[in-house]
Design a protein around this motif. Structure first.
Motif, PDB file in Angstrom:
ATOM      1  N   ALA A  27       9.077   6.774   0.067  1.00 28.70           N
ATOM      2  CA  ALA A  27      10.131   7.703  -0.354  1.00 28.70           C
ATOM      3  C   ALA A  27      11.042   7.044  -1.390  1.00 28.70           C
ATOM      4  CB  ALA A  27      10.942   8.161   0.860  1.00 28.70           C
ATOM      5  N   LEU A  28      11.339   5.760  -1.178  1.00 28.60           N
ATOM      6  CA  LEU A  28      12.200   5.037  -2.114  1.00 28.60           C
ATOM      7  C   LEU A  28      11.548   4.977  -3.495  1.00 28.60           C
ATOM      8  CD1 LEU A  28      14.934   3.727  -1.894  1.00 28.60           C
ATOM      9  CD2 LEU A  28      13.827   1.586  -1.218  1.00 28.60           C
ATOM     10  N   VAL A  29      10.234   4.763  -3.524  1.00 31.30           N
ATOM     11  CA  VAL A  29       9.504   4.737  -4.793  1.00 31.30           C
ATOM     12  C   VAL A  29       9.678   6.071  -5.527  1.00 31.30           C
ATOM     13  CG1 VAL A  29       7.181   4.843  -5.771  1.00 31.30           C
ATOM     14  CG2 VAL A  29       7.797   3.007  -4.198  1.00 31.30           C
ATOM     15  N   VAL A  30       9.501   7.165  -4.788  1.00 34.24           N
ATOM     16  CA  VAL A  30       9.621   8.486  -5.411  1.00 34.24           C
ATOM     17  C   VAL A  30      11.035   8.695  -5.958  1.00 34.24           C
ATOM     18  CG1 VAL A  30       9.551  10.963  -4.965  1.00 34.24           C
ATOM     19  CG2 VAL A  30       7.789   9.472  -4.010  1.00 34.24           C
ATOM     20  N   VAL A  31      12.051   8.292  -5.186  1.00 33.77           N
ATOM     21  CA  VAL A  31      13.445   8.466  -5.629  1.00 33.77           C
ATOM     22  C   VAL A  31      13.710   7.653  -6.894  1.00 33.77           C
ATOM     23  CG1 VAL A  31      15.843   7.939  -5.028  1.00 33.77           C
ATOM     24  CG2 VAL A  31      14.338   9.042  -3.351  1.00 33.77           C
ATOM     25  N   VAL A  32      13.272   6.382  -6.905  1.00 34.24           N
ATOM     26  CA  VAL A  32      13.535   5.529  -8.072  1.00 34.24           C
ATOM     27  C   VAL A  32      12.862   6.111  -9.315  1.00 34.24           C
ATOM     28  CG1 VAL A  32      13.100   3.265  -9.101  1.00 34.24           C
ATOM     29  CG2 VAL A  32      13.896   3.432  -6.730  1.00 34.24           C
ATOM     30  N   ILE A  33      11.616   6.563  -9.157  1.00 33.82           N
ATOM     31  CA  ILE A  33      10.897   7.097 -10.322  1.00 33.82           C
ATOM     32  C   ILE A  33      11.506   8.422 -10.777  1.00 33.82           C
ATOM     33  CG2 ILE A  33       8.678   8.074 -11.075  1.00 33.82           C
ATOM     34  CD1 ILE A  33       7.307   5.819  -9.546  1.00 33.82           C
ATOM     35  N   GLU A  34      11.914   9.263  -9.827  1.00 35.40           N
ATOM     36  CA  GLU A  34      12.529  10.537 -10.225  1.00 35.40           C
ATOM     37  C   GLU A  34      13.890  10.318 -10.891  1.00 35.40           C
ATOM     38  OE1 GLU A  34      12.213  13.903  -7.657  1.00 35.40           O
ATOM     39  OE2 GLU A  34      10.063  13.826  -8.095  1.00 35.40           O
ATOM     40  N   MET A  35      14.540   9.174 -10.577  1.00 34.34           N
ATOM     41  CA  MET A  35      15.808   8.856 -11.226  1.00 34.34           C
ATOM     42  C   MET A  35      15.590   8.174 -12.565  1.00 34.34           C
ATOM     43  SD  MET A  35      18.090   7.583  -8.001  1.00 34.34           S
ATOM     44  CE  MET A  35      19.391   6.914  -9.050  1.00 34.34           C
ATOM     45  N   GLY A  36      14.348   8.015 -12.970  1.00 33.23           N
ATOM     46  CA  GLY A  36      14.073   7.487 -14.292  1.00 33.23           C
ATOM     47  C   GLY A  36      13.632   6.030 -14.331  1.00 33.23           C
TER      48      GLY A  36
ATOM     49  N   ALA B 173      -0.279   8.395  -6.425  1.00 37.07           N
ATOM     50  CA  ALA B 173      -0.237   9.832  -6.145  1.00 37.07           C
ATOM     51  C   ALA B 173       0.581  10.568  -7.207  1.00 37.07           C
ATOM     52  CB  ALA B 173       0.352  10.077  -4.751  1.00 37.07           C
ATOM     53  N   LEU B 174       1.733   9.989  -7.579  1.00 34.88           N
ATOM     54  CA  LEU B 174       2.541  10.627  -8.625  1.00 34.88           C
ATOM     55  C   LEU B 174       1.774  10.682  -9.939  1.00 34.88           C
ATOM     56  CD1 LEU B 174       6.103   9.108  -7.982  1.00 34.88           C
ATOM     57  CD2 LEU B 174       5.350  11.448  -7.551  1.00 34.88           C
ATOM     58  N   GLU B 175       1.036   9.601 -10.249  1.00 34.02           N
ATOM     59  CA  GLU B 175       0.249   9.579 -11.482  1.00 34.02           C
ATOM     60  C   GLU B 175      -0.843  10.646 -11.469  1.00 34.02           C
ATOM     61  OE1 GLU B 175       0.622   4.800 -12.573  1.00 34.02           O
ATOM     62  OE2 GLU B 175      -1.198   5.612 -11.678  1.00 34.02           O
ATOM     63  N   HIS B 176      -1.256  11.079 -10.272  1.00 32.96           N
ATOM     64  CA  HIS B 176      -2.264  12.134 -10.171  1.00 32.96           C
ATOM     65  C   HIS B 176      -1.626  13.487  -9.896  1.00 32.96           C
ATOM     66  CE1 HIS B 176      -5.010   8.765 -10.122  1.00 32.96           C
ATOM     67  NE2 HIS B 176      -5.989   9.615 -10.362  1.00 32.96           N
ATOM     68  N   ASP B 177      -0.384  13.649 -10.389  1.00 30.85           N
ATOM     69  CA  ASP B 177       0.259  14.966 -10.360  1.00 30.85           C
ATOM     70  C   ASP B 177       0.609  15.467  -8.968  1.00 30.85           C
ATOM     71  OD1 ASP B 177       0.107  15.161 -13.121  1.00 30.85           O
ATOM     72  OD2 ASP B 177      -1.951  15.905 -13.018  1.00 30.85           O
ATOM     73  N   SER B 178       0.768  14.555  -8.000  1.00 32.07           N
ATOM     74  CA  SER B 178       1.247  15.001  -6.698  1.00 32.07           C
ATOM     75  C   SER B 178       2.745  15.245  -6.782  1.00 32.07           C
ATOM     76  CB  SER B 178       0.975  13.930  -5.640  1.00 32.07           C
ATOM     77  OG  SER B 178      -0.396  13.738  -5.489  1.00 32.07           O
TER      78      SER B 178
ATOM     79  N   PHE C 285       0.827  -1.210   0.000  1.00 31.48           N
ATOM     80  CA  PHE C 285       0.000   0.000   0.000  1.00 31.48           C
ATOM     81  C   PHE C 285       0.860   1.258   0.000  1.00 31.48           C
ATOM     82  CE2 PHE C 285      -3.680  -2.601   1.182  1.00 31.48           C
ATOM     83  CZ  PHE C 285      -4.638  -2.005   0.386  1.00 31.48           C
ATOM     84  N   ALA C 286       1.990   1.215   0.719  1.00 28.70           N
ATOM     85  CA  ALA C 286       2.864   2.390   0.734  1.00 28.70           C
ATOM     86  C   ALA C 286       3.374   2.685  -0.668  1.00 28.70           C
ATOM     87  CB  ALA C 286       4.041   2.155   1.696  1.00 28.70           C
ATOM     88  N   THR C 287       3.792   1.635  -1.385  1.00 29.98           N
ATOM     89  CA  THR C 287       4.418   1.877  -2.692  1.00 29.98           C
ATOM     90  C   THR C 287       3.362   2.133  -3.765  1.00 29.98           C
ATOM     91  OG1 THR C 287       4.539  -0.514  -3.048  1.00 29.98           O
ATOM     92  CG2 THR C 287       6.478   0.564  -2.122  1.00 29.98           C
ATOM     93  N   THR C 288       2.271   1.372  -3.778  1.00 36.71           N
ATOM     94  CA  THR C 288       1.248   1.651  -4.790  1.00 36.71           C
ATOM     95  C   THR C 288       0.621   3.020  -4.528  1.00 36.71           C
ATOM     96  OG1 THR C 288      -0.424   0.479  -3.498  1.00 36.71           O
ATOM     97  CG2 THR C 288       0.694  -0.774  -5.204  1.00 36.71           C
ATOM     98  N   GLY C 289       0.469   3.377  -3.254  1.00 37.80           N
ATOM     99  CA  GLY C 289      -0.088   4.694  -2.941  1.00 37.80           C
ATOM    100  C   GLY C 289       0.789   5.803  -3.484  1.00 37.80           C
ATOM    101  N   ALA C 290       2.108   5.645  -3.339  1.00 39.40           N
ATOM    102  CA  ALA C 290       3.028   6.676  -3.836  1.00 39.40           C
ATOM    103  C   ALA C 290       2.966   6.752  -5.359  1.00 39.40           C
ATOM    104  CB  ALA C 290       4.452   6.378  -3.361  1.00 39.40           C
TER     105      ALA C 290
END
Lengths: 202, 202, 202
Positions: free
Chosen positions: C158-167, C108-113, C100-105
């Motif tokens: 947070a790790l999800v956000v970092v991995v996605i922001e790194m491409g 949220a990113l997919e909804h422009d958070s 839930f933590a990772t799918t939620g993140a």
């Protein structure tokens, strides 16, 4: 019209039940007012949040808020009379539950919800105020450990969806669903029906 | 600017009150942090959910979240000092309540809410964080059975709506409403004012 | 696909934990059902409310609701077996939290958070169901006074956000974040790690 009239009846019944709980907890005037108002309009607010109706209707409608507010104040000052009217309160509460379940389902369908969402949102509107009331006064919600309460709500909402999907108009669905849900709840109260408990753990 | 500065003061005051409750319940570091942060930003989140602001501002603003987080950590490590500052905390809490009530009403008006919704949403923003705090630590919300708390919040939000409808600019309404709500709360605390309780049931 | 499969595993694990708590409180069939279903889908509903997804996915998806409902009923009738599987439940619960933590993140990113909102909404989705469960049965939420629970959730998000922001692609971020959050939680359980408590007040 029918829908709005029934909704006010439901709000008044729930607000009275909330205010009576506040009185029984010896809250002050504003505490009784708060619990009454939240119980009266809480289910509708949760329904509107789930459906994305901003701001929730009950926060913009003087009729809804006023009904909850006046009922709570009347209970505060006249509770000793209302205590004797416990049967009337329980009957009104059952009617309120039925009304919120069916109006919630109709409003959800009007906002493009599918059948499942309409049933669950109707059920949530019917039980939401009571859950808020019990959480606010720090008790385990009644619906979790008492006689049949949420089952009639969910069945009433489901009946609304079935009638409308079969081509019935909204008012017909509202009447059938409300009578069924309220009636089932009253019979369950009168007959003391309940659901099975878990078997004891070895 | 004024609005944002006051909002951070309110967040810090509420976060401090939440973290102090967490300390008094002997929660661990993260528990104190959680109660503090939720109390600090909870009212604003509920306000934004009611207004359809997605995601809520306090979840997207480093300033808001950071203020709540840092305040909670400071209280965790320095609570023995803050205990002596109880008067300061109560004063800040009253200021936070006033600020949230008035900024909530202004933001609601900016999002096309009517007068009733603006007052109720301002009041909800002012009391939301405290209610979350008390529900989280499993106590009946203070506002339900203590001295005047929600009444100044609702009156402050109502004053904002009146000033703006009479043509006053937002900053003027914010100052008048905040001073009134905070002042009334402080006088009520100082004079030990309270509302009547229900008459005993016969 | 991976995301949906993992989400159902998480819903089942949380529903089982909620239903077991309901059984331990001696609730009736519907009470156990209610606590199980709310715990299973509650975190996702709160996530969707914060993101403005109306109606919440878990109220429109038969797969999500059905998984929570069937799991709760199985626990009601078979809890004496499941009690012995406490280790399995705790492991599944840790997996559910991580999922839930990772799918939620990701959602949220997919909804422009932004990054902050994605982490906080992922963390809220991971802990929301458990908090609802504990508030419903009138206990202080476990996460406030027990071993490391929310910290792994926030770090995984947070790790999800970092991995996605790194491409990195979403599935990679989901796997890394879930393995990290779930693993950290399991190690914390196994080693009995906890966070510091406040120093005693003088």
């Amino acid at each position: 019209m029918l829908q709005q009239f029934l909704e006010l009846v439901g709000i008044a019944a729930f607000a009275a039940s909330g205010a009576l709980v506040g009185v029984s907890k010896r809250l002050d005037l504003f505490g009784v007012f708060c619990v009454g108002v939240f119980t009266g309009i809480g289910g509708g607010i949760v329904r509107d949040i789930l459906l994305g109706i901003h701001p929730p209707t009950s926060l913009t409608s003087w009729a809804n808020f006023g009904t909850a507010a006046v009922t709570s104040l009347v209970v505060f000052y006249a509770h000793s009379i209302l205590d004797r009217l416990r049967t009337a309160i329980l009957t009104l509460d059952a009617l309120g539950m039925g009304v919120f379940a069916t109006t919630g389902a109709v409003i959800a369908l009007e906002h493009d919800s599918g059948a499942l969402a309409a049933v669950l949102i109707g059920g949530t509107a019917a039980i939401g105020g009571g859950v808020m009331r019990d959480v606010l006064v720090n008790e385990m919600p009644l619906l979790l450990h008492k006689d049949l309460y949420a089952v009639p709500a969910l069945l009433g909402a489901a009946l609304v969806v079935v009638v409308i999907e079969m081509g019935g108009v909204n008012n017909l669905a509202l009447v059938i669903g409300t009578v069924f849900a309220t009636g089932l709840r009253l019979v369950a109260l009168w007959r003391n029906w309940s659901l099975p408990s878990p078997r004891p753990t070895r």
